[in-house]
Design an enzyme around this catalytic site. Sequence first.
Site, PDB file in Angstrom:
ATOM      1  N   SER A  33      31.883  42.652  45.858  1.00 19.66           N
ATOM      2  CA  SER A  33      31.160  41.988  44.785  1.00 19.66           C
ATOM      3  C   SER A  33      31.324  42.878  43.566  1.00 19.66           C
ATOM      4  O   SER A  33      30.999  44.071  43.608  1.00 19.66           O
ATOM      5  CB  SER A  33      29.688  41.828  45.161  1.00 19.66           C
ATOM      6  OG  SER A  33      29.038  41.001  44.220  1.00 19.66           O
ATOM      7  N   GLU A  34      31.853  42.336  42.471  1.00 21.25           N
ATOM      8  CA  GLU A  34      32.306  43.199  41.381  1.00 21.25           C
ATOM      9  C   GLU A  34      31.172  43.881  40.627  1.00 21.25           C
ATOM     10  O   GLU A  34      31.420  44.748  39.790  1.00 21.25           O
ATOM     11  CB  GLU A  34      33.237  42.446  40.424  1.00 21.25           C
ATOM     12  CG  GLU A  34      32.591  41.350  39.600  1.00 21.25           C
ATOM     13  CD  GLU A  34      32.765  39.983  40.228  1.00 21.25           C
ATOM     14  OE1 GLU A  34      32.893  39.892  41.463  1.00 21.25           O
ATOM     15  OE2 GLU A  34      32.759  38.983  39.471  1.00 21.25           O
ATOM     16  N   ASN A  35      29.923  43.499  40.929  1.00 12.60           N
ATOM     17  CA  ASN A  35      28.819  44.240  40.324  1.00 12.60           C
ATOM     18  C   ASN A  35      28.537  45.558  41.049  1.00 12.60           C
ATOM     19  O   ASN A  35      27.646  46.300  40.642  1.00 12.60           O
ATOM     20  CB  ASN A  35      27.543  43.386  40.237  1.00 12.60           C
ATOM     21  CG  ASN A  35      27.122  42.806  41.561  1.00 12.60           C
ATOM     22  OD1 ASN A  35      27.958  42.346  42.337  1.00 12.60           O
ATOM     23  ND2 ASN A  35      25.840  42.839  41.847  1.00 12.60           N
TER      24      ASN A  35
END
Lengths: 232, 232, 218, 218
Positions: free
Chosen positions: C46-48
């Site tokens: 998840s790119e966060n």
Amino acid sequence: MNKVYTDASDAIADIHDGAVLMLGGFGLCGIPEHCIAALVAKGVKGLTCISNNAGVDDFGIGLMLQQKQVKKMISSYVGENQEFERQLLSGELEVELIPQGTLALRCLAAGYGMPAVFTPAGVGTEVAEGKEVRRFNDKEYLMEMAFESDFALVKAWKGDTHGNLIFKDTARNFNPLMAMAGKITIAEVEMLVPAGELNPNEIHTPGIYVNRIFEGRNYEKRIEQRTVRPRS
Amino acid sequence: MNKVYTDASDAIADIHDGAVLMLGGFGLCGIPEHCIAALVAKGVKGLTCISNNAGVDDFGIGLMLQQKQVKKMISSYVGENQEFERQLLSGELEVELIPQGTLALRCLAAGYGMPAVFTPAGVGTEVAEGKEVRRFNDKEYLMEMAFESDFALVKAWKGDTHGNLIFKDTARNFNPLMAMAGKITIAEVEMLVPAGELNPNEIHTPGIYVNRIFEGRNYEKRIEQRTVRPRS
Amino acid sequence: MALDKKQIAQRIARELRDGYYVNLGIGIPTLVANYIPEGINVVLQSENGLLGMGPFPFEGEEDPDLINAGKQTITTVPGSAFFDSAMSFGMIRAGRVHLTVLGAMEVSEQGDIANWKIPGKMVKGMGGAMDLVASARNIIVAMMHTNPKGESKLLPQCTLPLTGIRCVKKIVSDLAVLDVTPAGFKLLERAPGVSVEEIVSKTAGKLIVEGDIPEIRF
Amino acid sequence: MALDKKQIAQRIARELRDGYYVNLGIGIPTLVANYIPEGINVVLQSENGLLGMGPFPFEGEEDPDLINAGKQTITTVPGSAFFDSAMSFGMIRAGRVHLTVLGAMEVSEQGDIANWKIPGKMVKGMGGAMDLVASARNIIVAMMHTNPKGESKLLPQCTLPLTGIRCVKKIVSDLAVLDVTPAGFKLLERAPGVSVEEIVSKTAGKLIVEGDIPEIRF
């Protein structure tokens, strides 16, 4: 060398009209909510805010938008709130949209003393307009500049009196990057402990990057998209 | 998706003559001593080694130098050992000296997919020869290229079966950077635990960067400069 | 019959290989996680700032500090790791994420993608999409073959502002599975009961149809 | 009488200010840590990845995983933090370290420094010196005023290969304290009993002497 401030209003007292601020957080996760509340109370105007998102109508940066304190947003994704959209369409608010990874990299560049960085994000798109394009090994990259900001406002889980910070879960996001990037970095933490109580191997942001720190009370930590699954 | 190897010789079995290797460590602190021993036993030759230092005569990369396995060293500080000096003066060994921060940055660039980075280190010195110099805000910077390497050999304190790594104290140094930079990254750890046993907030190198991991036994961890103070 | 969203996700899930690190975009791509084939282990990024994303939490177990890139509350699986946004996009840029699945408004026969902006409409921003499409090794687009007006979304050239160029490798639409090749879209499979003719008629970009085109089977 | 190494370190320690983050090089600079004035808190940075370096360990308490940039076993103080080499030089490059103290073979009147290489001799490398001198906000050089042959080390131009250019701000030698100004070396203080004439005669670069030059007092 006292870095500890009593509260948010104390810590942000010298943030002036027209300042360029970085605000950590992703959506409403890991945002410096006490600093934002103090900025709203102080009524400082004409701010430029570098932040991945712009909050919702009644929380996060949205609270500053309600008070028309923000002149310009530099973000990767906005518009989860009505007032933002109204101000944008009416021309009251300026918005610069940049890719999320570019936002992160421009913070990193500032924190690591690199004047510019190369990223392929945005090549061939309108994001590339006016930017230097450079080819390395048959791939094109944009040159993106390090951010310059007056203050970085970040939120950590734990911190110590030397300014060392530890973040929790995905509330880390942009916070350690902005902590490194701010000319003056103000950290709010859920737990402030004396120097020596944190394990030096577990620190995400060394205190050298943090100028001011305070313990915030009663964090709301609002959830933006509550999603659950049924218990089987 | 098994990343776990039984031992060093298993993990390095496909390292071939002429390979470009990165080796973590600062001095003898945090070096991948089991991988080095296995490379010596395997007798692979013509290696290019990117490593901050070159070990001492009878430990670390010095052991590979004794066996004349190294064609070229890319380091910031070398020469703590006699055999190194002999090979250098006789022309058997090629050495490229680069600033320590540049070494770190070129690893970071590789790990973060940035083809090149800017640093002021070496401007106006012989390090700048043949490099692009660029001025930003009245300060000059050299453009330095991301490293390309075939294998990165790193040493961590703890690791899990997914390849997540935690380093201890200053044995961290270049290890997490090289772990990100290697085309194939091999990690040796003092303690290998099942996935789920490490706190995900304490991980320094996420497993995505680690291709192979094994637990090393009986680490020597030699001290290069034992300095102590008297008990008062 | 055209595939529904779940079936599109199910078909994309067959592209997963053991050991893949995968980034799933918002919408249909998120559903791919529900169809990971047996015996295959993938790690969701998840790119966060998370590797090892798990399912949504049980009610009452939501943690405001633990969300995905769609800002939904999530959980982690054993072996997960958190990191900052620079490292997150760093590992994407360095090609460590094997596969990215995302939605699109338009894809061109060169593999250009447009999925972030409609002129005249409120623009919310590109988020991490431009980084993902410019960096990922392998990009699969999950989308409807046509827009609500019935117009093809597979075009000779994108008409909307681009998110990235020459990056899409494969498309799984409600009608077909197609590779993006140097010569144009190549039809690989068709939805059960959907004719090659229908796909041809709904593909505005150059379409290569060679030999017999099998139906997707579930 | 010329200052000894300890006195050079002691004089440099007076440049410390409360809250400073300081990087001390190998040799005389390391000794500065022994003379930090009372009431002043400084944090020592070791470029191999530590903020909050403490004294050498007691015998038997050495930890091979805990060394300084000179590869000596050390300890930490409360509030310390470990990090990797990229962050270490990142904070240096970004100007977060207030003061760097290091040795030199030669300094020019423009503030150029040479301290890593003697042609014809075995070259061990620049280590972190080039990064430090190119990046640090404030650089003080600790060195002997002349080399063992009696030749001045404060020159119009460096003769040895450079470590960095226009970076040294202040020199504390065994004979004097000098600022490096746009107009040349400016004499600020002299070692007890050392005459201005002696300093003039041992300074090959341009030297500015204005008014009365006080003796350093301990």
